[in-house]
Design an enzyme around this catalytic site. Structure first.
Site, PDB file in Angstrom:
ATOM      1  N   ASP A  59       2.374   1.816  -1.768  1.00  0.00           N
ATOM      2  CA  ASP A  59       3.256   2.979  -1.866  1.00  0.00           C
ATOM      3  C   ASP A  59       2.854   3.712  -3.142  1.00  0.00           C
ATOM      4  O   ASP A  59       2.073   3.195  -3.949  1.00  0.00           O
ATOM      5  CB  ASP A  59       4.730   2.511  -1.933  1.00  0.00           C
ATOM      6  CG  ASP A  59       5.713   3.672  -2.032  1.00  0.00           C
ATOM      7  OD1 ASP A  59       5.485   4.711  -1.384  1.00  0.00           O
ATOM      8  OD2 ASP A  59       6.707   3.566  -2.783  1.00  0.00           O
ATOM      9  N   SER A  60       3.445   4.881  -3.346  1.00  0.00           N
ATOM     10  CA  SER A  60       3.214   5.587  -4.606  1.00  0.00           C
ATOM     11  C   SER A  60       3.819   4.823  -5.783  1.00  0.00           C
ATOM     12  O   SER A  60       3.454   5.057  -6.932  1.00  0.00           O
ATOM     13  CB  SER A  60       3.860   6.972  -4.538  1.00  0.00           C
ATOM     14  OG  SER A  60       5.266   6.821  -4.358  1.00  0.00           O
ATOM     15  N   CYS A  64       4.951   3.854   2.883  1.00  0.00           N
ATOM     16  CA  CYS A  64       5.248   5.150   2.282  1.00  0.00           C
ATOM     17  C   CYS A  64       5.187   6.188   3.391  1.00  0.00           C
ATOM     18  O   CYS A  64       4.145   6.331   4.045  1.00  0.00           O
ATOM     19  CB  CYS A  64       4.193   5.435   1.213  1.00  0.00           C
ATOM     20  SG  CYS A  64       4.297   7.105   0.530  1.00  0.00           S
ATOM     21  N   GLU A 122      12.390   5.556  -9.321  1.00  0.00           N
ATOM     22  CA  GLU A 122      11.349   4.986 -10.201  1.00  0.00           C
ATOM     23  C   GLU A 122      11.907   4.786 -11.619  1.00  0.00           C
ATOM     24  O   GLU A 122      11.681   3.751 -12.246  1.00  0.00           O
ATOM     25  CB  GLU A 122      10.138   5.933 -10.302  1.00  0.00           C
ATOM     26  CG  GLU A 122       9.285   6.034  -9.054  1.00  0.00           C
ATOM     27  CD  GLU A 122       8.377   4.830  -8.832  1.00  0.00           C
ATOM     28  OE1 GLU A 122       7.804   4.307  -9.791  1.00  0.00           O
ATOM     29  OE2 GLU A 122       8.276   4.406  -7.666  1.00  0.00           O
ATOM     30  N   CYS A 125      12.096   8.000   3.561  1.00  0.00           N
ATOM     31  CA  CYS A 125      11.275   7.722   2.372  1.00  0.00           C
ATOM     32  C   CYS A 125      11.662   6.330   1.919  1.00  0.00           C
ATOM     33  O   CYS A 125      12.856   6.021   1.815  1.00  0.00           O
ATOM     34  CB  CYS A 125      11.560   8.742   1.270  1.00  0.00           C
ATOM     35  SG  CYS A 125      10.879   8.289  -0.347  1.00  0.00           S
ATOM     36  N   HIS A 146      11.614   4.869  -0.849  1.00  0.00           N
ATOM     37  CA  HIS A 146      12.401   4.774  -2.092  1.00  0.00           C
ATOM     38  C   HIS A 146      13.907   4.854  -1.813  1.00  0.00           C
ATOM     39  O   HIS A 146      14.709   4.296  -2.553  1.00  0.00           O
ATOM     40  CB  HIS A 146      12.036   5.919  -3.044  1.00  0.00           C
ATOM     41  CG  HIS A 146      10.780   5.714  -3.822  1.00  0.00           C
ATOM     42  ND1 HIS A 146       9.534   5.808  -3.265  1.00  0.00           N
ATOM     43  CD2 HIS A 146      10.581   5.417  -5.138  1.00  0.00           C
ATOM     44  CE1 HIS A 146       8.610   5.601  -4.200  1.00  0.00           C
ATOM     45  NE2 HIS A 146       9.226   5.353  -5.344  1.00  0.00           N
TER      46      HIS A 146
END
Ligand code: DGL
Length: 255
Positions: A9-10, A72, A151, A181, A183
């Site tokens: 993932d990012s 992601c 994050e 998403c 996240h």
């Protein structure tokens, strides 16, 4: 390790998917890459995200991955087809917004989707809506800043953004909200609180994990490894905050 599982993932979003994979395959050798030097993906161009997805996949393939989970939605939208062509020997499991189950179960005939700009720009989202939700209203809501708030562990900012993004969906009469998403899984409780009792939150992470376990039932046993292109100490702290079950055993290395 040869034949192992790679997940990327990012940043920390894919940990929500990893947690579900781990539940089904508790001993499997898994390498998780967080491409934090290039996060957030969702606010980059699709070309840029595709380039990063290819570089991270190459890293996982070099580490022995036989199956790569693109944990992601933004990278799946930008790169999944490309990755399958570029690495034909690797099995890929990607994310797509869970519009299908949402459209099948909505009673108000209106569903909301929360995702990044990049996910909504890709053709994958349009094709999923076309195939599975042509008879319901789909309210797509891009959520700039929300993945970054996760994050950063900035709970106040995350709650402000959730109110701003989810409130209008409820006003439009949606009874189902898809987390598009990875996240946002970590904000599911906040999202449910703003959405209210009558609204179902759909997170595809468990379904994605089931697909991984089906494709690789005999995944080789081995350690769980974490790699970040960003700051390993920051990532270790994020692991302790978001997925403490991994924090003790895991060593985070830089790439
Ligand atoms: N977790 C990612 C997704 O599922 C991307 C978040 C970001 O980097 O913008 O889309």
């Amino acid at each position: 390790m040869i034949g192992s599982i790679g997940v990327f993932d990012s940043g920390v979003g894919g940990l929500s998917v990893l947690a579900e994979i781990r539940r089904l395959l508790p001993d499997a050798a898994i390498t998780y890459v967080a491409d934090q030097a290039h996060a957030p993906y969702g606010e980059r161009s699709l070309v840029d995200v595709r380039r990063r997805a290819e570089a991270v996949t190459a890293l996982l393939v070099d580490a022995g991955a036989a199956l790569v989970v693109v944990a992601c939605n933004s990278a799946s939208a930008a790169a999944l087809h490309h990755l399958r062509r570029r690495f034909p020997e690797i099995a890929f499991v990607g994310m797509e917004p869970a519009v299908k189950p949402a459209a099948a179960s909505t009673r108000t005939r209106a569903i909301g989707v929360l995702a990044t700009e990049a996910t909504f720009q890709g053709t994958l989202f349009a094709s999923v809506v076309d195939r599975h939700a042509s008879t319901v209203a789909v309210v797509a809501r891009a959520c700039p800043g929300l993945a970054t708030a996760v994050e950063d562990g900035d709970d106040l900012r995350a709650r402000q953004l959730v109110s701003a993004y989810v409130g209008p969906l409820v006003d439009r009469g949606v009874d189902t909200i898809v987390l598009g998403c990875t996240h946002y899984s970590f904000l599911a409780t906040d999202i449910a609180a703003v959405a209210g009792d009558g609204v179902t939150i759909v997170d595809p992470a468990a379904a994605v994990a089931r697909r991984v376990a089906m494709l690789l039932p005999a995944a080789p046993a081995g350690p769980l490894r974490f790699v970040t292109t960003g700051d390993p100490e920051r990532f270790a702290q994020q692991l302790r905050r978001l997925t403490p079950q991994f924090a003790g055993a895991a060593k985070v290395t830089a790439s």
